[in-house]
Design a protein around this motif. Structure first.
Motif, PDB file in Angstrom:
ATOM      1  N   ALA A 110       0.815  -1.221   0.000  1.00 59.40           N
ATOM      2  CA  ALA A 110       0.000   0.000   0.000  1.00 59.40           C
ATOM      3  C   ALA A 110       0.849   1.271   0.000  1.00 59.40           C
ATOM      4  CB  ALA A 110      -0.921   0.002   1.216  1.00 59.40           C
ATOM      5  N   ASP A 111       2.156   1.155   0.325  1.00 53.55           N
ATOM      6  CA  ASP A 111       3.026   2.336   0.409  1.00 53.55           C
ATOM      7  C   ASP A 111       3.856   2.561  -0.855  1.00 53.55           C
ATOM      8  OD1 ASP A 111       2.200   2.875   3.040  1.00 53.55           O
ATOM      9  OD2 ASP A 111       3.626   1.413   3.835  1.00 53.55           O
ATOM     10  N   VAL A 112       3.765   1.646  -1.813  1.00 57.49           N
ATOM     11  CA  VAL A 112       4.613   1.724  -3.006  1.00 57.49           C
ATOM     12  C   VAL A 112       4.333   2.996  -3.812  1.00 57.49           C
ATOM     13  CG1 VAL A 112       5.149   0.652  -5.233  1.00 57.49           C
ATOM     14  CG2 VAL A 112       5.003  -0.754  -3.174  1.00 57.49           C
ATOM     15  N   ASP A 113       3.068   3.288  -4.065  1.00 62.16           N
ATOM     16  CA  ASP A 113       2.714   4.451  -4.885  1.00 62.16           C
ATOM     17  C   ASP A 113       3.234   5.739  -4.254  1.00 62.16           C
ATOM     18  OD1 ASP A 113       1.164   5.820  -7.038  1.00 62.16           O
ATOM     19  OD2 ASP A 113       0.037   6.588  -5.330  1.00 62.16           O
ATOM     20  N   ASN A 114       3.002   5.917  -2.967  1.00 63.54           N
ATOM     21  CA  ASN A 114       3.436   7.123  -2.267  1.00 63.54           C
ATOM     22  C   ASN A 114       4.954   7.271  -2.311  1.00 63.54           C
ATOM     23  OD1 ASN A 114       2.749   9.440  -0.666  1.00 63.54           O
ATOM     24  ND2 ASN A 114       3.532   8.376   1.128  1.00 63.54           N
ATOM     25  N   CYS A 115       5.669   6.191  -2.075  1.00 59.84           N
ATOM     26  CA  CYS A 115       7.139   6.244  -2.069  1.00 59.84           C
ATOM     27  C   CYS A 115       7.703   6.530  -3.455  1.00 59.84           C
ATOM     28  CB  CYS A 115       7.709   4.944  -1.512  1.00 59.84           C
ATOM     29  SG  CYS A 115       7.465   4.739   0.272  1.00 59.84           S
ATOM     30  N   LEU A 116       7.116   5.935  -4.486  1.00 55.35           N
ATOM     31  CA  LEU A 116       7.578   6.202  -5.849  1.00 55.35           C
ATOM     32  C   LEU A 116       7.388   7.678  -6.219  1.00 55.35           C
ATOM     33  CD1 LEU A 116       6.256   3.046  -7.744  1.00 55.35           C
ATOM     34  CD2 LEU A 116       8.661   3.718  -7.550  1.00 55.35           C
ATOM     35  N   ARG A 117       6.279   8.266  -5.769  1.00 55.08           N
ATOM     36  CA  ARG A 117       6.009   9.672  -6.055  1.00 55.08           C
ATOM     37  C   ARG A 117       6.997  10.587  -5.335  1.00 55.08           C
ATOM     38  NH1 ARG A 117       0.529  11.074  -7.544  1.00 55.08           N
ATOM     39  NH2 ARG A 117      -0.656   9.221  -8.080  1.00 55.08           N
ATOM     40  N   LEU A 118       7.231  10.295  -4.048  1.00 51.46           N
ATOM     41  CA  LEU A 118       7.981  11.211  -3.194  1.00 51.46           C
ATOM     42  C   LEU A 118       9.489  10.984  -3.200  1.00 51.46           C
ATOM     43  CD1 LEU A 118       5.647  11.228  -0.046  1.00 51.46           C
ATOM     44  CD2 LEU A 118       5.670  12.871  -1.930  1.00 51.46           C
ATOM     45  N   LEU A 119       9.924   9.748  -3.455  1.00 50.98           N
ATOM     46  CA  LEU A 119      11.343   9.421  -3.276  1.00 50.98           C
ATOM     47  C   LEU A 119      12.074   9.090  -4.577  1.00 50.98           C
ATOM     48  CD1 LEU A 119      11.081   7.234  -0.029  1.00 50.98           C
ATOM     49  CD2 LEU A 119      11.806   9.615  -0.210  1.00 50.98           C
TER      50      LEU A 119
END
Length: 409
Positions: free
Chosen positions: A259-268
């Motif tokens: 569930a955290d993959v999308d957020n991390c790809l966007r931000l990091l």
């Protein structure tokens, strides 16, 4: 070309902004000078800080000028934001040393040459303040009633807020005034927990210099269930390779929740949003490909492509079941230590794979510890020289965390 404000919004960085339309216009027309403050409470940035570094990199690539402000003065007070207890007081020597560590790291990721970007230290002006003149000129512009409604103080009032910490908001606001005067700084950025402090700075500049400046906050790096990312049983995930190896950084991101993959790809990462959306849409075991890309891309930003490739090679070797790679974290230990044997739980504690013996027992009971690829059934196991092969012992926690013991004479 997209307005950088729209880029940051699309990637999910922006949480709050003081004057949205004016900020969008400002960022579309000219090279704007903005600042983010970093209090040197440690000698290295950690994963959570890197959201701020990513924003600064995005902004500088779009032609804007970052000021990386080292809080050599404010660190002597301690920011109460997001804290239930007063921060540990650092010595002046530690603050200076930590600030130098942060400066060296920031110069790896940003151009801070005095033209395209700047580095500053608020100790330059805060350390020289005279108390009575300062509270007459600056303190008179702050309402105590209003300050007490700020989110950063509310949490602390329940347990007790020292007068020292109560000054923090005023000091941070004063930083904005000084940077506006010294470097024509027009914007302050910060994590979402800094909103009250940023608004205070915008208000102070308006009151003192009759100028409109702006504030913007971006999201903290949180998991899907609201917890701060970047914490492990061994502690924080640091940017310093001596504190957290490139492999450990890679593995941390390789193992994030689906569930955290999308957020991390966007931000990091700097991956185009079309690619972010494609990777985030993968399902089942395919999502592991997205996690591998995330881990590689971020490790490359932080440590360079060579280290990212080494970490990728190590991870693939271990996932393939080889259990052997020169890039796996390891600890060198004396051969003499194992002559009479060492308790497995003591060993796991020493190398940082568990935070407590209780956690170690739980993992063993759940078949979560392997030694030399064999599941450990007894948490009373004693590790001795007979279990080593070619002076090496591989320990695995769960499916993905490996650590090698290397014997030395």
């Amino acid at each position: 070309m997209k307005n950088i404000y729209d880029v940051l919004m699309e990637r999910g960085y922006i949480e709050q902004v003081t004057h949205e339309e004016e900020v969008k216009e400002l960022l579309s027309k000219e090279s704007t000078t903005f600042y983010i403050g970093f209090d040197p409470t440690a000698d290295s940035l950690h994963l959570g800080h890197f959201i701020q570094i990513m924003v600064m990199m995005h902004m500088q690539r779009a032609g804007h000028k970052p000021i990386a402000l080292i809080g050599g003065g404010t660190a002597k007070i301690g920011d109460p934001s997001g804290k239930t207890d007063m921060r540990k007081m650092l010595t002046p020597e530690d603050i200076v040393s930590n600030g130098e560590g942060l400066r060296k790291q920031m110069e790896k990721y940003l151009v801070l040459d005095g033209k395209s970007g700047y580095i500053a230290n608020n100790a330059v002006w805060l350390d020289e303040l005279q108390y009575i003149p300062f509270i007459r000129e600056i303190g008179s512009k702050f309402s105590v009633n209003r300050m007490l409604t700020a989110e950063c103080f509310k949490q602390r009032l329940e347990k007790g807020l020292s007068f020292l910490e109560f000054n923090y908001m005023i000091m941070q606001a004063y930083d904005f005034l000084e940077l506006e005067r010294r470097l024509d700084c027009q914007m302050q950025f910060g994590g979402n927990d800094q909103w009250s402090n940023i608004i205070a700075g915008v208000d102070l500049v308006r009151r003192m210099d009759s100028k409109q400046v702006f504030g913007l906050t971006f999201k903290l790096l949180l998991t899907s269930d609201g917890k701060k990312m970047g914490k492990t049983e061994k502690g924080a995930i640091w940017i310093d390779p001596e504190k957290t190896s490139p492999y450990e950084l890679f593995q941390y991101l390789r193992n994030v929740e689906d569930a955290d993959v999308d957020n991390c790809l966007r931000l990091l990462t700097f991956l185009p949003m079309d690619e972010v959306r494609r990777l985030s849409a993968l399902e089942g075991s395919e999502i592991n490909k997205a996690k591998e890309v995330l881990a590689f891309e971020f490790t490359k930003i932080v440590h360079g492509e060579e280290e990212a490739n080494k970490a990728l090679e190590a991870a693939r070797a271990l996932f393939a079941g080889g259990g052997e790679s020169s890039n796996v974290p390891f600890t060198e230990m004396s051969r003499k230590k194992f002559v009479d044997g060492v308790s497995l739980l003591d060993l796991l504690l020493e190398i940082g794979l568990i935070p407590s013996k209780g956690e170690g027992r739980r993992l063993v009971q759940q078949n979560g510890i392997h030694v030399q690829d064999k599941v450990v059934a007894d948490f009373g196991l004693v590790v001795d020289l007979a279990q080593f092969e070619d002076d090496k012992l591989m320990i695995r926690k769960g499916k993905k965390v490996f650590h090698r013991i290397q014997l030395i004479d």
